[in-house]
Structures are given as structure tokens and as C-alpha cells.
Design a protein around this motif. Structure first.
Motif, PDB file in Angstrom:
ATOM      1  N   ARG A  24      -7.150  -2.561  -2.667  1.00  0.00           N
ATOM      2  CA  ARG A  24      -6.476  -1.903  -1.478  1.00  0.00           C
ATOM      3  C   ARG A  24      -7.305  -2.862  -0.392  1.00  0.00           C
ATOM      4  O   ARG A  24      -6.414  -3.401   0.362  1.00  0.00           O
ATOM      5  N   ARG A  56       0.975  -1.218  -0.025  1.00  0.00           N
ATOM      6  CA  ARG A  56       0.044   0.059   0.053  1.00  0.00           C
ATOM      7  C   ARG A  56       0.818   1.276  -0.136  1.00  0.00           C
ATOM      8  O   ARG A  56       0.651   2.086  -0.763  1.00  0.00           O
ATOM      9  N   THR A  57       1.923   1.367   0.944  1.00  0.00           N
ATOM     10  CA  THR A  57       2.814   2.511   0.880  1.00  0.00           C
ATOM     11  C   THR A  57       3.578   2.665  -0.349  1.00  0.00           C
ATOM     12  O   THR A  57       3.705   3.792  -0.882  1.00  0.00           O
ATOM     13  N   SER A 112       2.459   6.499  -7.072  1.00  0.00           N
ATOM     14  CA  SER A 112       1.301   7.434  -7.749  1.00  0.00           C
ATOM     15  C   SER A 112       1.793   8.909  -8.177  1.00  0.00           C
ATOM     16  O   SER A 112       1.244   9.040  -9.218  1.00  0.00           O
ATOM     17  N   LEU A 137       2.407   1.720  -3.495  1.00  0.00           N
ATOM     18  CA  LEU A 137       1.254   2.408  -4.582  1.00  0.00           C
ATOM     19  C   LEU A 137       1.228   3.728  -4.336  1.00  0.00           C
ATOM     20  O   LEU A 137       1.175   4.527  -5.057  1.00  0.00           O
ATOM     21  N   GLU A 138       0.962   4.067  -2.792  1.00  0.00           N
ATOM     22  CA  GLU A 138       0.751   5.398  -2.643  1.00  0.00           C
ATOM     23  C   GLU A 138       2.145   6.306  -2.860  1.00  0.00           C
ATOM     24  O   GLU A 138       2.049   7.445  -3.642  1.00  0.00           O
ATOM     25  N   ALA A 139       3.287   5.818  -2.777  1.00  0.00           N
ATOM     26  CA  ALA A 139       4.526   6.533  -3.191  1.00  0.00           C
ATOM     27  C   ALA A 139       4.681   6.701  -4.865  1.00  0.00           C
ATOM     28  O   ALA A 139       5.278   7.577  -5.149  1.00  0.00           O
TER      29      ALA A 139
END
Length: 172
Positions: free
Chosen positions: A168, A14-15, A21, A17-19
Motif C-alpha cells: 500500500r 487502493r480502492t 477484499s 483492493l479495498e473493494a
């Protein structure tokens, strides 16, 4: 982060993918501006790239840098979008990969994609398949479904958002 994610760490994934994006978003915006295309296509490219990263994550070799792997996926999604929109695309020969294709060797990824698509309503599923998998244009899809092009784009964005949320949730 991706190495940890590949070992089953959902939080690291998750981290990751957030980074990635914002980097994908900036790159897509820069590339679209460079070729004179509307930046309204940025989110399409980002969502399709994130989905492709998820579906093809098993192809990343953990002993190699991840940035070129992500860049290749993002470039391919940009080219796919341009082709769907009728934009002529020329790719320099140095970008051509002459390694054997792995098409058909990913039954789990295809099964997972089909499972995720089944969670969408019929119209969203049809739009995602038409645009993202079959390569139809927004105009062709809108005409076939008797919808406006704007409604097709909105439905696609909502469907991709629903798929991202499902992913997610499943990754936790």
C-alpha cells in the motif's frame, strides 16, 4: 478501477483492493464452510489472493471481465492452501487451462516479490517462503523452526500484513 490502476492511478488501485477484499473474504468463508474446513483459514486465502493479484496484475487483459480472473486466482489459492494442509483436492476437468504456462516470464514480479520479502525479519521471511512459496504445511514449518503451529500462523499473518502495508505504501 483496475483499468485506472493499470494506467498508474495508485488511488484507484487502493480502492480496487479495498473493494475486492470483502468479496474475497466472503467467497473464501463460503468455500471453506462448503468443504468442511475451518474458517480460520479465510485470512490466509484472502492475503495470498491479494498478493497474487498484485504480482500477476499484468496478466489481466483489460478488455476482458475482471471477475473471472480474480475468481480463478482465489480458487487456486484455496486449492494451494488445501494441498498444503494435506487435504485431497479434485478439480473438475473444465477448470483445467490448457493454454501455455507463463512461468518464468515474469522477472519483474519475481524481483518485486524478492524485494518485498527482504523487508521482513529472517523468521517471517522463512515462514512466508516455506508456506506460501514452497508449499510446506504449518506443521512441517513449525517442526523445522522449533515453533508451535500457532506461533507459525501468527507470524505468517503478521508477515502478510507487513507485506500488504508495504505494498500500500509503495502504491501511493
Amino acid at each position: 478501477m483496475m483499468r485506472a490502476a493499470m494506467s498508474g492511478d495508485a488511488s484507484a488501485y487502493r480502492t480496487f483492493l479495498e473493494a475486492v477484499s470483502p468479496v474475497l473474504r466472503a467467497s473464501a468463508r463460503r468455500n471453506l464452510m462448503r468443504i468442511g474446513r475451518p474458517i480460520s483459514d479465510v485470512e490466509d486465502i484472502v492475503q495470498e489472493t491479494l498478493l497474487a493479484i498484485h504480482l500477476k496484475r499484468h496478466t489481466w487483459e483489460s478488455d476482458r471481465p475482471i471477475r473471472p480472473w480474480i475468481a480463478a486466482i482465489a480458487r487456486n489459492k484455496l486449492v494451494d492452501l488445501l494441498r498444503r494442509r494435506g487435504h485431497h483436492v479434485e478439480i473438475p476437468i473444465e477448470y483445467i487451462d490448457d493454454s501455455p504456462s507463463d512461468e518464468g516470464s515474469d522477472p519483474l514480479g519475481r524481483h518485486e516479490l524478492d524485494r518485498m520479502l527482504e523487508t521482513l525479519n529472517e523468521r517471517q521471511r522463512d515462514i512466508v517462503r516455506s508456506l506460501s512459496l514452497n508449499g510446506a504445511t504449518v506443521r512441517e514449518t513449525a517442526n523445522r523452526l522449533s515453533m508451535s503451529e500457532g506461533a507459525v500462523r501468527v507470524s505468517l499473518h503478521r508477515a502478510l500484513g507487513a507485506l500488504a502495508a508495504l505494498y500500500r505504501r509503495d502504491s501511493k
